[in-house]
Design an enzyme around this catalytic site. Structure first.
Site, PDB file in Angstrom:
ATOM      1  N   TYR A 211       0.869  -1.150  -0.031  1.00 58.38           N
ATOM      2  CA  TYR A 211      -0.168  -0.042  -0.221  1.00 58.38           C
ATOM      3  C   TYR A 211       0.954   1.416   0.036  1.00 58.38           C
ATOM      4  CZ  TYR A 211      -4.512  -2.328   0.781  1.00 58.38           C
ATOM      5  OH  TYR A 211      -5.703  -3.036   0.524  1.00 58.38           O
TER       6      TYR A 211
ATOM      7  N   PHE B  76      -5.825   7.443   6.564  1.00 58.34           N
ATOM      8  CA  PHE B  76      -6.313   6.180   7.016  1.00 58.34           C
ATOM      9  C   PHE B  76      -5.166   4.953   6.869  1.00 58.34           C
ATOM     10  CE2 PHE B  76      -7.306   6.542   2.452  1.00 58.34           C
ATOM     11  CZ  PHE B  76      -6.768   5.418   1.875  1.00 58.34           C
TER      12      PHE B  76
ATOM     13  N   ARG C   3     -11.741  -5.473 -11.004  1.00 62.49           N
ATOM     14  CA  ARG C   3     -12.178  -4.169 -10.403  1.00 62.49           C
ATOM     15  C   ARG C   3     -13.779  -4.111 -10.364  1.00 62.49           C
ATOM     16  NH1 ARG C   3      -8.929  -1.186  -7.168  1.00 62.49           N
ATOM     17  NH2 ARG C   3     -10.032   0.646  -7.407  1.00 62.49           N
TER      18      ARG C   3
ATOM     19  N   THR D  58     -14.590   0.976  -3.968  1.00 69.86           N
ATOM     20  CA  THR D  58     -14.119   0.972  -2.610  1.00 69.86           C
ATOM     21  C   THR D  58     -14.874   1.295  -1.364  1.00 69.86           C
ATOM     22  OG1 THR D  58     -11.935   2.096  -3.697  1.00 69.86           O
ATOM     23  CG2 THR D  58     -12.129   2.256  -1.321  1.00 69.86           C
TER      24      THR D  58
ATOM     25  N   ARG E 296     -18.066  -6.744  -3.064  1.00 69.58           N
ATOM     26  CA  ARG E 296     -18.314  -5.749  -2.021  1.00 69.58           C
ATOM     27  C   ARG E 296     -19.786  -5.515  -1.827  1.00 69.58           C
ATOM     28  NH1 ARG E 296     -13.042  -2.158  -3.605  1.00 69.58           N
ATOM     29  NH2 ARG E 296     -11.536  -3.112  -2.595  1.00 69.58           N
TER      30      ARG E 296
ATOM     31  N   HIS F 297      -9.245  -7.257  -2.244  1.00 69.02           N
ATOM     32  CA  HIS F 297      -8.294  -6.201  -3.003  1.00 69.02           C
ATOM     33  C   HIS F 297      -8.231  -6.483  -4.263  1.00 69.02           C
ATOM     34  CE1 HIS F 297      -4.956  -4.034  -4.225  1.00 69.02           C
ATOM     35  NE2 HIS F 297      -4.504  -5.083  -4.710  1.00 69.02           N
TER      36      HIS F 297
HETATM   37  N1  UDP Z   1      -9.584   2.684   2.708  1.00 71.73           N
HETATM   38  C1  UDP Z   1      -9.927   3.406   3.982  1.00 71.73           C
HETATM   39  N2  UDP Z   1     -10.611   4.273   3.979  1.00 71.73           N
HETATM   40  C2  UDP Z   1     -10.651   5.185   2.920  1.00 71.73           C
HETATM   41  C3  UDP Z   1     -10.050   4.781   1.662  1.00 71.73           C
HETATM   42  C4  UDP Z   1      -9.524   3.225   1.647  1.00 71.73           C
HETATM   43  O1  UDP Z   1      -9.787   2.456   5.036  1.00 71.73           O
HETATM   44  O2  UDP Z   1     -10.934   6.404   3.061  1.00 71.73           O
HETATM   45  C5  UDP Z   1      -9.042   1.317   2.592  1.00 71.73           C
HETATM   46  C6  UDP Z   1      -9.819   0.327   1.961  1.00 71.73           C
HETATM   47  O3  UDP Z   1      -9.809  -0.949   2.729  1.00 71.73           O
HETATM   48  C7  UDP Z   1      -9.507   0.125   0.669  1.00 71.73           C
HETATM   49  C8  UDP Z   1      -7.792   0.237   0.969  1.00 71.73           C
HETATM   50  O4  UDP Z   1      -7.771   1.338   1.954  1.00 71.73           O
HETATM   51  O5  UDP Z   1      -9.710  -0.978  -0.056  1.00 71.73           O
HETATM   52  C9  UDP Z   1      -7.049   0.906  -0.386  1.00 71.73           C
HETATM   53  O6  UDP Z   1      -7.578   1.967  -0.904  1.00 71.73           O
HETATM   54  P1  UDP Z   1      -7.849   2.217  -2.206  1.00 71.73           P
HETATM   55  O7  UDP Z   1      -8.124   3.603  -2.522  1.00 71.73           O
HETATM   56  O8  UDP Z   1      -6.671   1.671  -3.076  1.00 71.73           O
HETATM   57  O9  UDP Z   1      -9.096   1.572  -2.879  1.00 71.73           O
HETATM   58  P2  UDP Z   1      -9.333   0.090  -3.569  1.00 71.73           P
HETATM   59  O10 UDP Z   1      -8.192  -0.182  -4.552  1.00 71.73           O
HETATM   60  O11 UDP Z   1      -8.961  -1.104  -2.760  1.00 71.73           O
HETATM   61  O12 UDP Z   1     -10.621   0.016  -3.960  1.00 71.73           O
HETATM   62 MG    MG Z   2      -6.360   0.197  -4.611  1.00 72.70          MG
END
Ligand code: UDP
Ligand code: MG
Length: 153
Positions: free
Chosen positions: A54, A62, A90, A96, A107, A120
């Protein structure tokens, strides 16, 4: 141009998804869609490994909570190969924020909170290749899936 049926994406069931018994469900959706499973394992990644995964998010507020969440238990790591695997993966995961995910997505069917969104998926081909190298330094498998002949034109 022939369609690229060897695009790869990294899909991971997060600790809450494993704890809730959703590994089979999530894997099964990708299998049934027609994607080829080319690597899979249960893993207990270190804090450093998760921070690397990450890394793009390390300045976000966060981030510490995300790392704590991801350290909560084992994750199930998978690589799937197939036509448009990254974008389709995706779409299958949903947004998300699970509340913004359509029913029918993973989700949208199984989660409610952004910080507990159970899975993920890589967001670009370039990031998919980086993630596959990080989670599967041992590499992925090459084999022929007989059903490919009926999945693709
Ligand atoms: N996340 C969170 N709060 C936020 C945004 C993201 O806890 O406001 C967490 C969530 O579990 C997410 C992960 O961080 O899946 C990675 O963020 P990303 O923006 O990459 O989202 P993703 O690619 O997983 O949809
Ligand atoms: Mg991501």
């Amino acid at each position: 141009m022939a369609p690229n049926t060897t695009e790869r994406t990294y899909i991971m069931v997060k600790p809450d998804g494993v704890d809730r018994g959703l590994v089979g469900e999530i894997l099964s959706r990708f299998e049934k869609r027609g994607f080829k499973l080319i690597a899979a394992k249960l893993a207990l990644p270190s804090k450093e490994h998760l921070e690397e995964h990450y890394a793009d998010l390390k300045e976000r507020p966060f981030f510490p909570g995300l790392i704590r969440y991801m350290l909560g238990g084992p994750v199930f790591c998978m690589v799937f190969e197939g036509l448009d695997a990254v974008k389709t993966g995706r779409a299958m995961l949903g947004a998300t924020n699970p509340l913004a995910s359509a029913p029918g997505t993973i989700r949208g069917d199984f989660a409610l909170a952004t910080g507990r969104n159970i899975c993920h998926g890589s967001d670009s081909v370039e990031n998919a290749e980086k993630e596959i190298a990080l989670w599967f330094p041992e590499g992925t498998l090459q084999y022929k899936l007989s059903q490919a002949a009926v999945i693709y034109e």
